[in-house]
Design an enzyme around this catalytic site. Structure first.
Site, PDB file in Angstrom:
ATOM      1  N   GLY A 111     -16.718   3.978  68.845  1.00 34.74           N
ATOM      2  CA  GLY A 111     -17.436   2.751  69.212  1.00 34.74           C
ATOM      3  C   GLY A 111     -16.808   1.499  68.609  1.00 34.74           C
ATOM      4  N   GLU A 134     -13.514  10.945  69.869  1.00 33.59           N
ATOM      5  CA  GLU A 134     -14.743  11.629  70.319  1.00 33.59           C
ATOM      6  C   GLU A 134     -14.527  13.093  70.672  1.00 33.59           C
ATOM      7  OE1 GLU A 134     -13.842   8.587  71.178  1.00 33.59           O
ATOM      8  OE2 GLU A 134     -15.578   7.247  71.091  1.00 33.59           O
TER       9      GLU A 134
HETATM   10  N1  COA Z   1     -21.155   7.828  61.613  1.00 38.33           N
HETATM   11  C1  COA Z   1     -21.913   8.008  60.522  1.00 38.33           C
HETATM   12  N2  COA Z   1     -21.432   7.916  59.267  1.00 38.33           N
HETATM   13  C2  COA Z   1     -20.127   7.643  59.131  1.00 38.33           C
HETATM   14  C3  COA Z   1     -19.268   7.451  60.223  1.00 38.33           C
HETATM   15  C4  COA Z   1     -19.836   7.557  61.512  1.00 38.33           C
HETATM   16  N3  COA Z   1     -19.117   7.344  62.627  1.00 38.33           N
HETATM   17  N4  COA Z   1     -18.027   7.200  59.773  1.00 38.33           N
HETATM   18  C5  COA Z   1     -18.099   7.225  58.427  1.00 38.33           C
HETATM   19  N5  COA Z   1     -19.373   7.494  58.042  1.00 38.33           N
HETATM   20  C6  COA Z   1     -19.887   7.607  56.664  1.00 38.33           C
HETATM   21  C7  COA Z   1     -19.485   8.918  56.017  1.00 38.33           C
HETATM   22  O1  COA Z   1     -20.355   9.947  56.418  1.00 38.33           O
HETATM   23  C8  COA Z   1     -19.615   8.562  54.566  1.00 38.33           C
HETATM   24  O2  COA Z   1     -20.995   8.541  54.223  1.00 38.33           O
HETATM   25  P1  COA Z   1     -21.510   9.237  52.852  1.00 38.33           P
HETATM   26  O3  COA Z   1     -20.826   8.483  51.762  1.00 38.33           O
HETATM   27  O4  COA Z   1     -22.994   9.022  52.886  1.00 38.33           O
HETATM   28  O5  COA Z   1     -21.075  10.655  52.927  1.00 38.33           O
HETATM   29  C9  COA Z   1     -19.134   7.108  54.509  1.00 38.33           C
HETATM   30  O6  COA Z   1     -19.285   6.623  55.849  1.00 38.33           O
HETATM   31  C10 COA Z   1     -17.693   6.980  54.120  1.00 38.33           C
HETATM   32  O7  COA Z   1     -16.899   7.765  54.999  1.00 38.33           O
HETATM   33  P2  COA Z   1     -15.857   8.880  54.492  1.00 38.33           P
HETATM   34  O8  COA Z   1     -15.676   9.881  55.615  1.00 38.33           O
HETATM   35  O9  COA Z   1     -16.254   9.418  53.165  1.00 38.33           O
HETATM   36  O10 COA Z   1     -14.535   7.994  54.329  1.00 38.33           O
HETATM   37  P3  COA Z   1     -13.030   8.481  54.408  1.00 38.33           P
HETATM   38  O11 COA Z   1     -12.205   7.357  53.928  1.00 38.33           O
HETATM   39  O12 COA Z   1     -12.858   9.804  53.753  1.00 38.33           O
HETATM   40  O13 COA Z   1     -12.745   8.714  55.981  1.00 38.33           O
HETATM   41  C11 COA Z   1     -12.848   8.097  58.331  1.00 38.33           C
HETATM   42  C12 COA Z   1     -12.772   7.605  56.873  1.00 38.33           C
HETATM   43  C13 COA Z   1     -13.043   6.902  59.218  1.00 38.33           C
HETATM   44  C14 COA Z   1     -11.520   8.819  58.714  1.00 38.33           C
HETATM   45  C15 COA Z   1     -14.017   9.101  58.480  1.00 38.33           C
HETATM   46  O14 COA Z   1     -15.181   8.507  57.919  1.00 38.33           O
HETATM   47  C16 COA Z   1     -14.330   9.492  59.904  1.00 38.33           C
HETATM   48  O15 COA Z   1     -13.612  10.300  60.488  1.00 38.33           O
HETATM   49  N6  COA Z   1     -15.413   8.938  60.478  1.00 38.33           N
HETATM   50  C17 COA Z   1     -15.848   9.273  61.792  1.00 38.33           C
HETATM   51  C18 COA Z   1     -14.987   8.625  62.847  1.00 38.33           C
HETATM   52  C19 COA Z   1     -15.427   9.025  64.236  1.00 38.33           C
HETATM   53  O16 COA Z   1     -15.333  10.174  64.634  1.00 38.33           O
HETATM   54  N7  COA Z   1     -15.903   8.038  65.005  1.00 38.33           N
HETATM   55  C20 COA Z   1     -16.316   8.236  66.345  1.00 38.33           C
HETATM   56  C21 COA Z   1     -17.743   8.521  66.419  1.00 38.33           C
HETATM   57  S1  COA Z   1     -18.233   8.748  68.117  1.00 38.33           S
END
Ligand code: COA
Length: 259
Positions: A111, A134
């Site tokens: 998003g 996704e």
């Molecule tokens: N929805 C909900 N929570 C999310 C999120 C999302 N799309 N992306 C990140 N967060 C949250 C994590 O769960 C974490 O929360 P917590 O501390 O309560 O556990 C916090 O944000 C920090 O993220 P984290 O994953 O620990 O950071 P990172 O630096 O290790 O990784 C990313 C960063 C962006 C690679 C990873 O967060 C990620 O893959 N996020 C999802 C991306 C995604 O698939 N987006 C499409 C959704 S349709």
């Protein structure tokens, strides 16, 4: 105006909208969408706002996607509804009567990439990372990604990035035309503001007419698009802005458009 998940400020005709859930990497939950929907209705009508900058709070993310906690419980019916609502908010941004500049300051995934795509101009920091991951969750982009990414970077490249879920670096995003410019993280907001100020200094009617004409490229044939362009051009010719712009040129001075 007070929002739970957004910061909003307006300075010198420039509005700054910051998605503000940094502890969740600014993931878009339903409440944030509702707030964006409401805020962009306000921005459309606000006479004092000429340009909008959208960015994310913190140093790590623009927006890391839809909130996966909320996503995980969707079924067929609620999933379609969820997708349609997000699409409607992003279309509202795309169709806004004022330019929207995305200042992409980190992860712009799912998003987040779709939000950036709905904005009119994309400026990124060197640490920005784009992607539509996704498929890793067993879904597809649902806020316009399959349509806007393909229109922005071409069908073949959109296929690659959506089917693999691979991330796109800022340098690659620049190379393939996903973003307009890349700056260091320190410079990004100042550069976005500089561009916004430049646009604010132009004639408002001409700016809106440019948006309408360029946006039509997605919906109209070339012939109909040219007709629309001629209509918008004609409308500009009856404005005070037009008189001021052309007189200023002929009098060898800078135009002074009303803000
Ligand atoms: N929805 C909900 N929570 C999310 C999120 C999302 N799309 N992306 C990140 N967060 C949250 C994590 O769960 C974490 O929360 P917590 O501390 O309560 O556990 C916090 O944000 C920090 O993220 P984290 O994953 O620990 O950071 P990172 O630096 O290790 O990784 C990313 C960063 C962006 C690679 C990873 O967060 C990620 O893959 N996020 C999802 C991306 C995604 O698939 N987006 C499409 C959704 S349709």
């Amino acid at each position: 105006m007070e929002y739970k998940n957004l910061l909003f400020e307006e300075v010198n005709n420039i509005a700054k909208v910051t998605i503000n859930r940094p502890d969740k990497l600014n993931a878009l939950n339903n409440e944030t969408f509702r707030e964006l929907n409401q805020l962009f209705d306000y921005i459309r009508k606000a006479k004092t706002i000429s340009v909008v900058i959208v960015t994310g709070a913190g140093e790590k993310a623009f927006v890391a996607g839809a909130d996966i906690n909320e996503l995980s419980v969707l079924d067929k019916k609620s999933g379609s509804k969820f997708s349609l609502f997000g699409q409607s908010v992003f279309s509202k941004i795309e169709k806004l009567n004022k330019p929207v500049i995305a200042a992409i300051n980190g992860f712009a995934l799912g998003g987040g990439c779709e939000l950036a795509l709905a904005c009119h101009i994309r400026l990124a920091s060197e640490n920005a990372k784009f992607g539509q991951p996704e498929v890793n969750l067993g879904i597809i982009p649902g806020y316009g990604g399959t349509q806007r990414l393909a229109r922005q970077i071409g069908k073949g490249r959109a296929m690659e990035y959506i089917l693999t879920g691979d991330m796109i670096s800022a340098a690659e995003a620049l190379r393939i035309g996903l973003v307009n410019k890349v700056y260091s993280s320190d410079e990004l907001l100042a550069k976005a503001n500089e561009m916004a100020e430049k646009i604010v200094s132009k004639g408002k009617v001409a700016i809106t007419a440019s948006l309408n004409s360029i946006n039509a490229v997605d919906n109209l044939s070339l012939e109909d698009g040219l007709k629309l362009e001629a209509d918008e051009f004609g409308k500009c010719c009856e404005t005070d802005e037009f008189k001021e712009g052309t007189s200023a040129f002929l009098e060898k001075r800078k135009p002074n458009f009303e803000r």
